[in-house]
Design an enzyme around this catalytic site. Sequence first.
Site, PDB file in Angstrom:
ATOM      1  N   CYS A 112       0.829  -1.220   0.000  1.00 25.64           N
ATOM      2  CA  CYS A 112       0.000   0.000   0.000  1.00 25.64           C
ATOM      3  C   CYS A 112       0.856   1.260   0.000  1.00 25.64           C
ATOM      4  O   CYS A 112       0.338   2.359  -0.163  1.00 25.64           O
ATOM      5  CB  CYS A 112      -0.908   0.030   1.223  1.00 25.64           C
ATOM      6  SG  CYS A 112      -2.039  -1.356   1.323  1.00 25.64           S
ATOM      7  N   HIS A 252      -2.665   7.177   5.092  1.00 28.42           N
ATOM      8  CA  HIS A 252      -3.227   6.046   4.337  1.00 28.42           C
ATOM      9  C   HIS A 252      -4.558   5.656   4.988  1.00 28.42           C
ATOM     10  O   HIS A 252      -4.657   5.525   6.208  1.00 28.42           O
ATOM     11  CB  HIS A 252      -2.229   4.887   4.388  1.00 28.42           C
ATOM     12  CG  HIS A 252      -2.750   3.615   3.810  1.00 28.42           C
ATOM     13  ND1 HIS A 252      -3.509   3.574   2.658  1.00 28.42           N
ATOM     14  CD2 HIS A 252      -2.623   2.315   4.237  1.00 28.42           C
ATOM     15  CE1 HIS A 252      -3.815   2.306   2.396  1.00 28.42           C
ATOM     16  NE2 HIS A 252      -3.302   1.540   3.333  1.00 28.42           N
ATOM     17  N   ASN A 282     -10.114   0.717   2.066  1.00 28.24           N
ATOM     18  CA  ASN A 282      -8.667   0.767   1.854  1.00 28.24           C
ATOM     19  C   ASN A 282      -8.380   0.465   0.383  1.00 28.24           C
ATOM     20  O   ASN A 282      -8.551  -0.664  -0.068  1.00 28.24           O
ATOM     21  CB  ASN A 282      -8.009  -0.276   2.776  1.00 28.24           C
ATOM     22  CG  ASN A 282      -6.503  -0.331   2.628  1.00 28.24           C
ATOM     23  OD1 ASN A 282      -5.938   0.239   1.689  1.00 28.24           O
ATOM     24  ND2 ASN A 282      -5.851  -1.037   3.531  1.00 28.24           N
TER      25      ASN A 282
END
Length: 345
Positions: A112, A252, A282
């Site tokens: 990520c 994030h 996400n």
Amino acid sequence: MRTSAVTGWGMYVPERIVTNDELARSVNTSDEWIASRTGIRQRRVAAPEDTTSSMGIRAARDAIRGAGLTPGDIDLVIVGTATPDYPFPATACLIQDALGVNGGAFDLEAGCTSFMYGLSIASAYVAAGMYRHILVIGSEVLSRILDWTDRSTCVLFGDGAGAVVVSADDRAEFQPQFVLGSDGSGAQALTLPAGGSRMPASEATVLAGMHYVHMAGPEVFRFATRVVVESTERVLTKAGLTAADVDLFIPHQANTRIIDYAVRHLGFPEDRVFLNIDRYGNTSSASIPLALCEARAQGRLRTNDIVVMVGFGAGLTWAAAALQWTGSPLETSAAPSHRAIVTVP
Ligand code: UT7
């Protein structure tokens, strides 16, 4: 050294919205559990014809146009993704060709954190005078690598793409600062076990569900709370800033409990923290560029603002950045800044 900045941005999310209630009809979960444990209320899921490259292309076109450029001005395409169209060739090459960019192209895989790693490379190349305009894309179709019967992972992720153009920009008062990190001892905490050279695809791997995301959620949670705070503190010090200087904090978007913990420890006021996890879940590498685009569209990010971003994910990896938002050269000229910024080398 030239100063680099984000001069264009764009995003694309698939139309289809899947709510928590809809998921609760197929797996043993509830809107109450998902919302209270993660902050997610819905996510976008790609249509069959959507791919990581097709979504990245849409986001990239807006970013290039917004920077007042044409694809011919772009020197390099970097795509951060954990869900490339193919193991090879790189998705960046597909995007480079579709856009008509005449330059290099490569994918970057840091879970990520891939977009943030890509941003740091773009920033350094531009600062070194190697390139003038670099396209950095975070694009993911995570819905294709989720086990939709596994409630511990399928409720968490969503699809989308965000892109920025990083250019030489003398309006920025300081060069963006980055702190990158990796701890490969945690590699097994978040992994897609099969389909690589260690465990090639076979009937057995497919039957065992090894082509899906496997995550030790609580372990990743503990790691994330630690590195978000530490790396953000380090990047602030590196940039000669304090928490009070930060106009917008973009973490994030993985879990609001991770973000709340970090924000409390870092001392950012709530109104300086950007959240859109409730609508997208996400989205891995797309999470931070999507948030940047939405923050700008909502007027939460203004010319000359100091923005701090922090990402984390598989690897385990993390990256924090501090930069000044100069905006697009097409926008009205920047208001004079009253900041005194000292960058610590
Ligand atoms: O971007 C990549 C980085 N990834 C992350 O940042 C993820 C970090 N981790 C997390 O966000 C959290 O650990 C999760 C959201 C994944 C899980 O939350 P948690 O509070 O750590 O829950 P848990 O895994 O400890 O599970 C608690 C309970 C378990 O039941 P028992 O054993 O207590 O009976 C799970 O089986 O919750 C259960 N559970 C669920 N229940 C309803 C797990 N998933 C679900 C679900 N719905 N979707």
